[in-house]
Design a protein around this motif. Structure first.
Motif, PDB file in Angstrom:
ATOM      1  N   MET A  69       0.838  -1.200   0.000  1.00 48.03           N
ATOM      2  CA  MET A  69       0.000   0.000   0.000  1.00 48.03           C
ATOM      3  C   MET A  69       0.876   1.254   0.000  1.00 48.03           C
ATOM      4  SD  MET A  69      -3.287   0.938   0.254  1.00 48.03           S
ATOM      5  CE  MET A  69      -4.454   2.067   1.046  1.00 48.03           C
ATOM      6  N   GLY A  70       1.881   1.268   0.874  1.00 52.27           N
ATOM      7  CA  GLY A  70       2.764   2.430   0.936  1.00 52.27           C
ATOM      8  C   GLY A  70       3.509   2.659  -0.360  1.00 52.27           C
ATOM      9  N   TRP A  71       4.007   1.576  -0.944  1.00 46.86           N
ATOM     10  CA  TRP A  71       4.781   1.687  -2.192  1.00 46.86           C
ATOM     11  C   TRP A  71       3.909   2.195  -3.331  1.00 46.86           C
ATOM     12  CZ3 TRP A  71       9.924   1.399  -2.473  1.00 46.86           C
ATOM     13  CH2 TRP A  71      10.522   1.264  -3.720  1.00 46.86           C
ATOM     14  N   THR A  72       2.693   1.672  -3.450  1.00 47.83           N
ATOM     15  CA  THR A  72       1.800   2.101  -4.524  1.00 47.83           C
ATOM     16  C   THR A  72       1.433   3.567  -4.380  1.00 47.83           C
ATOM     17  OG1 THR A  72       0.883  -0.131  -4.690  1.00 47.83           O
ATOM     18  CG2 THR A  72      -0.408   1.649  -5.663  1.00 47.83           C
ATOM     19  N   VAL A  73       1.074   3.982  -3.161  1.00 43.64           N
ATOM     20  CA  VAL A  73       0.746   5.385  -2.933  1.00 43.64           C
ATOM     21  C   VAL A  73       1.941   6.271  -3.273  1.00 43.64           C
ATOM     22  CG1 VAL A  73       0.249   7.101  -1.141  1.00 43.64           C
ATOM     23  CG2 VAL A  73      -1.070   4.969  -1.238  1.00 43.64           C
ATOM     24  N   THR A  74       3.120   5.876  -2.825  1.00 40.01           N
ATOM     25  CA  THR A  74       4.309   6.704  -3.037  1.00 40.01           C
ATOM     26  C   THR A  74       4.658   6.834  -4.512  1.00 40.01           C
ATOM     27  OG1 THR A  74       5.205   6.160  -0.867  1.00 40.01           O
ATOM     28  CG2 THR A  74       6.775   6.885  -2.535  1.00 40.01           C
ATOM     29  N   ALA A 128       5.514  -0.762 -13.442  1.00 34.42           N
ATOM     30  CA  ALA A 128       4.633   0.379 -13.179  1.00 34.42           C
ATOM     31  C   ALA A 128       3.752   0.041 -11.985  1.00 34.42           C
ATOM     32  CB  ALA A 128       3.776   0.693 -14.399  1.00 34.42           C
ATOM     33  N   SER A 129       4.202   0.406 -10.792  1.00 34.42           N
ATOM     34  CA  SER A 129       3.425   0.109  -9.589  1.00 34.42           C
ATOM     35  C   SER A 129       2.062   0.781  -9.673  1.00 34.42           C
ATOM     36  CB  SER A 129       4.175   0.596  -8.349  1.00 34.42           C
ATOM     37  OG  SER A 129       5.404  -0.095  -8.205  1.00 34.42           O
ATOM     38  N   GLY A 130       1.015   0.020  -9.334  1.00 33.40           N
ATOM     39  CA  GLY A 130      -0.346   0.541  -9.402  1.00 33.40           C
ATOM     40  C   GLY A 130      -0.941   0.512 -10.792  1.00 33.40           C
ATOM     41  N   ALA A 131      -0.320  -0.231 -11.708  1.00 31.19           N
ATOM     42  CA  ALA A 131      -0.761  -0.233 -13.111  1.00 31.19           C
ATOM     43  C   ALA A 131      -2.248  -0.522 -13.300  1.00 31.19           C
ATOM     44  CB  ALA A 131       0.078  -1.220 -13.921  1.00 31.19           C
ATOM     45  N   PRO A 132      -2.856  -1.465 -12.558  1.00 30.94           N
ATOM     46  CA  PRO A 132      -4.268  -1.766 -12.834  1.00 30.94           C
ATOM     47  C   PRO A 132      -5.230  -0.606 -12.595  1.00 30.94           C
ATOM     48  CG  PRO A 132      -3.249  -3.582 -11.654  1.00 30.94           C
ATOM     49  CD  PRO A 132      -2.285  -2.434 -11.608  1.00 30.94           C
ATOM     50  N   MET A 133      -4.864   0.362 -11.743  1.00 33.56           N
ATOM     51  CA  MET A 133      -5.790   1.468 -11.516  1.00 33.56           C
ATOM     52  C   MET A 133      -5.309   2.763 -12.169  1.00 33.56           C
ATOM     53  SD  MET A 133      -5.434   2.487  -7.475  1.00 33.56           S
ATOM     54  CE  MET A 133      -3.907   3.095  -6.756  1.00 33.56           C
ATOM     55  N   ALA A 182       1.057  -6.934  -4.020  1.00 35.67           N
ATOM     56  CA  ALA A 182      -0.176  -6.176  -4.216  1.00 35.67           C
ATOM     57  C   ALA A 182       0.049  -4.836  -4.912  1.00 35.67           C
ATOM     58  CB  ALA A 182      -0.890  -5.963  -2.883  1.00 35.67           C
ATOM     59  N   THR A 183       1.298  -4.495  -5.221  1.00 32.18           N
ATOM     60  CA  THR A 183       1.527  -3.287  -6.028  1.00 32.18           C
ATOM     61  C   THR A 183       1.166  -3.526  -7.488  1.00 32.18           C
ATOM     62  OG1 THR A 183       3.833  -3.824  -6.573  1.00 32.18           O
ATOM     63  CG2 THR A 183       3.439  -2.583  -4.525  1.00 32.18           C
ATOM     64  N   ALA A 184       1.073  -4.810  -7.886  1.00 33.35           N
ATOM     65  CA  ALA A 184       0.781  -5.151  -9.289  1.00 33.35           C
ATOM     66  C   ALA A 184       1.640  -4.318 -10.235  1.00 33.35           C
ATOM     67  CB  ALA A 184      -0.699  -4.955  -9.589  1.00 33.35           C
ATOM     68  N   SER A 185       2.952  -4.343 -10.000  1.00 35.80           N
ATOM     69  CA  SER A 185       3.882  -3.499 -10.769  1.00 35.80           C
ATOM     70  C   SER A 185       4.186  -4.111 -12.133  1.00 35.80           C
ATOM     71  CB  SER A 185       5.171  -3.297  -9.971  1.00 35.80           C
ATOM     72  OG  SER A 185       4.911  -2.670  -8.735  1.00 35.80           O
ATOM     73  N   HIS A 186       3.146  -4.186 -12.945  1.00 38.43           N
ATOM     74  CA  HIS A 186       3.258  -4.844 -14.242  1.00 38.43           C
ATOM     75  C   HIS A 186       3.979  -3.968 -15.268  1.00 38.43           C
ATOM     76  CE1 HIS A 186       0.822  -8.063 -12.798  1.00 38.43           C
ATOM     77  NE2 HIS A 186      -0.240  -7.309 -12.607  1.00 38.43           N
ATOM     78  N   ALA A 187       4.420  -4.624 -16.333  1.00 35.87           N
ATOM     79  CA  ALA A 187       4.986  -3.899 -17.467  1.00 35.87           C
ATOM     80  C   ALA A 187       3.850  -3.311 -18.302  1.00 35.87           C
ATOM     81  CB  ALA A 187       5.836  -4.848 -18.301  1.00 35.87           C
ATOM     82  N   TYR A 188       4.215  -2.420 -19.219  1.00 36.26           N
ATOM     83  CA  TYR A 188       3.215  -1.835 -20.111  1.00 36.26           C
ATOM     84  C   TYR A 188       3.865  -1.463 -21.433  1.00 36.26           C
ATOM     85  CZ  TYR A 188       5.137   2.594 -18.320  1.00 36.26           C
ATOM     86  OH  TYR A 188       5.976   3.621 -17.958  1.00 36.26           O
ATOM     87  N   ARG A 189       3.024  -1.415 -22.460  1.00 29.37           N
ATOM     88  CA  ARG A 189       3.518  -1.218 -23.825  1.00 29.37           C
ATOM     89  C   ARG A 189       2.729  -0.109 -24.509  1.00 29.37           C
ATOM     90  NH1 ARG A 189       2.680  -6.122 -25.497  1.00 29.37           N
ATOM     91  NH2 ARG A 189       4.851  -6.849 -25.404  1.00 29.37           N
ATOM     92  N   VAL A 190       3.422   0.686 -25.308  1.00 28.92           N
ATOM     93  CA  VAL A 190       2.792   1.650 -26.209  1.00 28.92           C
ATOM     94  C   VAL A 190       3.246   1.283 -27.614  1.00 28.92           C
ATOM     95  CG1 VAL A 190       2.545   4.065 -26.866  1.00 28.92           C
ATOM     96  CG2 VAL A 190       2.781   3.456 -24.450  1.00 28.92           C
TER      97      VAL A 190
END
Length: 372
Positions: A69-74, A128-133, A182-190
């Motif tokens: 939670m702390g990591w995602t918020v930060t 990318a921490s918090g990627a799902p939201m 729980a940070t769900a720090s997934h990768a992402y693509r453009v």
């Protein structure tokens, strides 16, 4: 500091969030209700523009309850800080997004090809921490024109930061870390998406659009203090849980079958560990408060002063590493259970402390300065 009822809600959902690999809906709702992702964004754009020392203390207190939670918020609030460097219209548009959340990566693993009044972007970024939201993503990309890299004054490829809406981004779900699950720090693509040039920005106090002290604070020092507070918050949480574990163990090899916590050497280790963490924490906040007061008064922060702030942040991280590593052997097999709170905190701590900024440089022993 985080409110008691907020801490209870976060703690109650931490196990489930860790198991599911993403923050619980109640945790996400709390983040948005408290406006934590807007706390570093400029007031003129719809943010809270809180004083940095207050933000860092809040982030530490959240991490002391739950690391993910702390990591995602930060990380997401930190990306919201970039609104101070955007064109005002774009910043207001982004901050007006319902449940706005910016996530991203600092690694320059994409390219931006000049096209008309903007850039066509292609790339893949990790972590990318918090990627799902996320409603928007930020990233760095190498600038190109006619297929050739644009060069800076030193002859190096130019790198620029960008922010784009999530609609232009494909999330690549491959976060498989043992900690900060729980940070769900997934990768992402453009993939070949075009954005107007105003979506590019420079993270430089001299180029900030907003002139409040938050946007005149040196970026690297900003990054170090926010990350260090998270890692240290997890370490303080670990020490609390370690003391509970040790209090329930017996020293059956002394011939006296005494409580382990009553062994003088163990008690001394616990006390020394807490004292060391508290001492460096006090020095860290004294320096942060003084540096913030300096910036708030309109004075710049010199390179030496920024380096001192970063060094104190690393001192806190290193004291945290020593504390966790010193106490873990006394915690017993209970601490190895995946469903034990102390195990989750241990996993979160060792994952967070691997952030590229917080790892000593392999060849020189100096703190690293490259972004993750």
């Amino acid at each position: 500091m985080i409110a008691t009822n907020d801490a209870a809600l976060i703690a109650d959902r931490a196990f489930e969030a860790d198991r599911e690999g993403w923050l619980h809906p109640a945790q996400q709702a709390l983040i948005h209700e408290r406006g934590w992702l807007r706390m570093l964004a400029p007031r003129a754009a719809g943010g809270l523009e809180m004083a940095l020392p207050d933000v860092v203390r809040l982030e530490e207190s959240i991490a002391r309850v739950d690391g993910s939670m702390g990591w995602t918020v930060t990380l997401c609030a930190g990306a919201g800080w970039f609104a101070g460097f955007l064109a005002p219209r774009l910043a207001r548009e982004i901050l007006a997004t319902p449940d706005v959340c910016l996530a991203g990566s600092g690694a320059p693993t994409g390219v931006a090809e000049r096209e008309g009044e903007g850039w066509r972007i292609t790339g893949l970024w990790d972590y990318a921490s918090g990627a799902p939201m996320a409603t928007h993503f930020t990233f760095n990309a190498v600038l190109r024109e006619h297929g050739a890299a644009l060069l800076d004054a030193a002859g190096q490829p130019r790198i620029q930061a960008f922010v784009v809406p999530a609609a232009l981004v494909e999330m690549v779900p491959r976060w498989r870390s043992i900690g900060l699950r729980a940070t769900a720090s997934h990768a992402y693509r453009v993939s070949g998406q075009w954005v107007h040039a105003e979506h590019g920005f420079a993270i430089d106090p001299s180029k900030a659009v907003e002139q409040g002290p938050l946007y005149r604070f040196p970026f690297m020092a900003f990054a170090f203090v926010t990350l260090a507070a998270n890692v240290a918050g997890m370490a303080h949480h670990f020490v609390d849980l370690a003391e509970e574990c040790i209090a329930h163990r017996r020293n059956r090899f002394s011939g006296q079958d005494e409580p382990l916590i009553e062994v003088p050497a163990v008690r001394a280790l616990l006390d020394a560990t807490r004292a060391s963490l508290d001492a460096v924490r006090a020095r860290f906040y004294a320096r942060l408060d003084a540096t913030w007061a300096q910036v708030a008064a309109g004075a710049p922060v010199s390179e030496d002063e920024a380096a001192q702030m970063q060094a104190l942040a690393m001192a806190w991280v290193n004291a945290s590493r020593r504390a966790v590593d010193a106490l873990f052997p006394y915690c017993g097999l209970y601490a190895m259970r995946e469903d034990a709170p102390i195990n989750r905190v241990w996993r979160d701590f060792h994952t967070a402390s691997q952030h590229a900024l917080l790892v000593p440089h392999a060849s020189t022993g100096q703190i690293a300065t490259q972004p993750l």
